[in-house]
Design an enzyme around this catalytic site. Sequence first.
Site, short mmCIF file in Angstrom:
data_model
loop_
_atom_site.label_atom_id
_atom_site.label_comp_id
_atom_site.label_asym_id
_atom_site.label_seq_id
_atom_site.Cartn_x
_atom_site.Cartn_y
_atom_site.Cartn_z
N HIS A 1 -9.66 -3.33 9.67
CA HIS A 1 -9.50 -3.27 8.21
C HIS A 1 -9.83 -4.60 7.53
O HIS A 1 -10.13 -4.62 6.34
CB HIS A 1 -8.05 -2.92 7.84
CG HIS A 1 -7.72 -1.47 7.89
ND1 HIS A 1 -8.50 -0.49 7.30
CD2 HIS A 1 -6.65 -0.81 8.42
CE1 HIS A 1 -7.92 0.68 7.49
NE2 HIS A 1 -6.82 0.53 8.17
N GLU B 1 -9.21 4.56 6.55
CA GLU B 1 -8.36 4.93 7.68
C GLU B 1 -9.12 5.65 8.78
O GLU B 1 -8.87 5.43 9.96
CB GLU B 1 -7.17 5.78 7.19
CG GLU B 1 -6.24 5.03 6.24
CD GLU B 1 -5.72 3.71 6.81
OE1 GLU B 1 -5.87 3.45 8.02
OE2 GLU B 1 -5.17 2.91 6.04
N GLU C 1 0.86 -1.19 0.00
CA GLU C 1 0.00 0.00 0.00
C GLU C 1 0.89 1.24 0.00
O GLU C 1 1.86 1.29 0.75
CB GLU C 1 -0.89 0.04 1.26
CG GLU C 1 -1.93 1.15 1.12
CD GLU C 1 -2.87 1.25 2.33
OE1 GLU C 1 -3.99 1.71 2.14
OE2 GLU C 1 -2.48 0.88 3.43
N HIS D 1 -6.90 -1.54 15.19
CA HIS D 1 -6.99 -0.80 13.93
C HIS D 1 -6.84 -1.74 12.73
O HIS D 1 -7.67 -1.76 11.82
CB HIS D 1 -5.89 0.27 13.91
CG HIS D 1 -5.85 1.13 12.69
ND1 HIS D 1 -6.38 2.40 12.66
CD2 HIS D 1 -5.34 0.92 11.45
CE1 HIS D 1 -6.20 2.92 11.45
NE2 HIS D 1 -5.58 2.05 10.69
N GLU D 2 -5.79 -2.54 12.75
CA GLU D 2 -5.50 -3.39 11.58
C GLU D 2 -6.56 -4.49 11.41
O GLU D 2 -6.91 -4.85 10.29
CB GLU D 2 -4.11 -4.02 11.69
CG GLU D 2 -2.96 -3.02 11.83
CD GLU D 2 -2.96 -1.89 10.80
OE1 GLU D 2 -3.44 -2.09 9.67
OE2 GLU D 2 -2.49 -0.78 11.14
N GLU E 1 -2.41 -3.69 7.04
CA GLU E 1 -3.51 -4.64 7.23
C GLU E 1 -3.63 -5.71 6.18
O GLU E 1 -4.74 -6.21 5.93
CB GLU E 1 -4.82 -3.85 7.29
CG GLU E 1 -5.26 -3.23 5.96
CD GLU E 1 -4.82 -1.79 5.73
OE1 GLU E 1 -5.43 -1.10 4.90
OE2 GLU E 1 -3.85 -1.36 6.40
N ASN E 2 -2.54 -6.13 5.52
CA ASN E 2 -2.65 -7.18 4.48
C ASN E 2 -3.63 -8.26 4.96
O ASN E 2 -3.55 -8.72 6.10
CB ASN E 2 -1.29 -7.84 4.24
CG ASN E 2 -0.18 -6.83 4.15
OD1 ASN E 2 -0.20 -5.94 3.31
ND2 ASN E 2 0.78 -6.94 5.06
N GLY F 1 3.35 2.09 10.88
CA GLY F 1 3.19 1.43 12.18
C GLY F 1 2.84 -0.02 11.95
O GLY F 1 3.35 -0.93 12.59
N ALA F 2 1.93 -0.24 10.97
CA ALA F 2 1.50 -1.60 10.64
C ALA F 2 0.77 -1.55 9.30
O ALA F 2 0.46 -0.47 8.81
CB ALA F 2 0.56 -2.14 11.72
#
Length: 860
Positions: A297, A316, A121, A293-294, A260-261, A257-258
């Site tokens: 997603h 987001e 991304e 958060h991830e 979300e794959n 930070g991370a």
Amino acid sequence: MASASYGLLSSFLYPWFFEHPHYLLQVRQATNQIVMNCADIDIITASYAPEGDEEIHATGFNYQNEDEKVTLSFPSTLQTGTGTLKIDFVGELNDKMKGFYRSKYTTPSGEVRYAAVTQFEATDARRAFPCWDEPAIKATFDISLVVPKDRVALSNMNVIDRKPYPDDENVVEVKFARTPVMSTYLVAFVVGEYDFVETRSKDGVCVRVYTPVGKAEQGKFALEVAAKTLPFYKDYFNVPYPLPKIDLIAIADFAAGAMENWGLVTYRETALLIDPKNSCSSSRQWVALVVGHELAHQWFGNLVTMEWWTHLWLNEGFASWIEYLCVDHCFPEYDIWTQFVSADYTRAQELDALDNSHPIEVSVGHPSEVDEIFDAISYSKGASVIRMLHDYIGDKDFKKGMNMYLTKFQQKNAATEDLWESLENASGKPIAAVMNTWTKQMGFPLIYVEAEQVEDDRLLRLSQRKFCASGPYVGEDCPQWMVPITISTSEDPNHAKLKILMDKPEMNVVLKNVKPDQWVKLNLGTVGFYRTQYSSAMLESLLPGIRDLSLPPVDRLGLQNDLFSLARAGIISTVEVLKVMEAFVNEPNYTVWSDLSCNLGILSTLLSHTDFYEEIQEFVKDVFSPIGERLGWDPKPGEGHLDALLRGLVLGKLGKAGHKATLEEARRRFKDHVEGKQILSADLRSPVYLTVLKHGDGTTLDIMLKLHKQADMQEEKNRIERVLGATLSPELIQKVLTFALSEEVRPQDTVSVIGGVAGGSKHGRKAAWKFIKDNWEELYNRYQGGFLISRLIKLSVEGFAVDKMAGEVKAFFESHPAPSAERTIQQCCENILLNAAWLKRDAESIHQYLLQRKASPPTA
């Protein structure tokens, strides 16, 4: 092209290559060319075989490097229908922390090795394989990886086959199950050495957390959070998690930070790993939020994906809001919604008051423009307006609308309007009309309110104008918002007496049965995305509610923050705010202190440009020492998470300001820590390190660098990196800056070292700016236009407060362009000019006030 199924088989060499990836295509219109996204890849051969027909070999590859595309030309026309495209190509495992890249780590025995990982991304899948790299062009993916047999190989789906590779006995081919229909930016693969911990969620999903070798224990906290979170989202959305497994993995070199794959979420080590002995409370909270958060997603973004990057904020903003809902569910003791106001809401308002802000929805063309919108507007303002919307609709209808949206668009793409439609159908409220005023125009309103007692009722006169960081809005056509407004009174401070939708520039409102001695407050819970300016009489009546704590914490915070930003904008005087800050002596709430501390930090930075910087430090000591004395240094029985956060904050503030008793105790504890007599608890390390460095010498810095080298945990290394800039002498500052670019600091962390120097002192700010200019080429190449370059620029130059510095910054970036940071640079220049104006306007009156306080100290 309607759909594609990608078959990918990759071998890990350096550079690496893909063996015959094939794409099942549908040709919709006869053509003799195929255009795909492609970057840093050399195609060797390509062919297209229509179903049941002869293969046609491509005769030309024309790369459009600027647009990151390649055109494959064929000698004859490809007829409509389905067929298979095969491409052999070579790519490189790069060092740019994007695309398919290598991440450096050290084994427990000290050997340097590399893992191969992906970060696609927004637009970097095209660096790993030629593809149609747009969120709306979805496909299924069949992935096989050919890897050394002693390495872990992971991808989005579960492994379905693992077999020896014919040409080499040390290599195996790992085959993964076919993915659901998904966007390219969510594809992922990782090859490296990892340990893991695993569990099953109560819905039967296999959850694993992968950690560096020997650190599996440190994955347990995130595992616990993930296992609680998946069922929470399943129930909230009323849609099951669609894959059989989810892996969370810590990557050593990681820019964001991370990420979300789908089914394989990648994290910075500090956003995933928790060591019960050496992790501080704020790290645990950070990990919980990022995991929340991830995983959000996985539904919102992965199952239903935005149509185009213009709608990035949907992904987001939504995930940045619901992560708090999820953490509040898992850890009610964190009081996380109050923290949201300080962490996201006020941060977004600060940026959105600038002339160089942008609307939540931004039209996006070139990839460099996509990087630019991963900012506080997309994330924090997005989250804040969704929080306001949730409050306006109510939880029940909001959930119902979310379920309609996810069910209708699953495995497809959607735009902002589609979400509004679902929520409108669920709630019967004019969602699109209200929300368009918040997402399609930038900025937010300032609501001015005055009151009049009419017999037993209170008449309120409200008016709205755009709030500007530079003072009252002076343009011709003032934008208008549809503002959900809540009004509370001292009779019941926690509940709204009245809710209205303000849909015009001015409004009168009557509150029934409000006694003359009762206060009236707008924006209960600081949920509405606006600032409030009260008439002086209304404000006077609210201030005792700060002192006696009858105003709820989040309302005390909002009131102080509004006043501070009104002073920054020159609408009221800064001295008025300092007087209000002194009313917080009895404040017990961590987040209220955190926001107050932030604002005093901004003021301190501003006044470092004057010769009375010491006086503002005295003020800081006066405000913080009563709470410091109440808290002490050591946790008391029955204390929890928030007490630990507050103690660290207060001691750090007092230590930095040179509070004598705090400084002496910090030095004593630091000495015991270094000598191994009494190890500092993780929550006290940052404040102690900061204090001893700020008031230390070259020996102190050397000890800190030694602690950094010895630290086995990335969290501890980062903790030290962030405070190194507190050191004051010019030679030591130079030493810290040189250290920032050394091998000792991971590439993504250099930014916080340089930023720490710039924020540490007046000299540090000048030195950091010079260092960036002198090393620009290396820094720019390192971050290749990603968002870290924007962060570096912002942290380094925003504290200046002299008009000519804005010109210097602008001129430097005109001759050294950084396209993805263009808007950040404009915002920084605007902030420098605003700082300069603020200083000219208020410095003298602040100085007089501080002197007068010294002459006659206030009584608490």
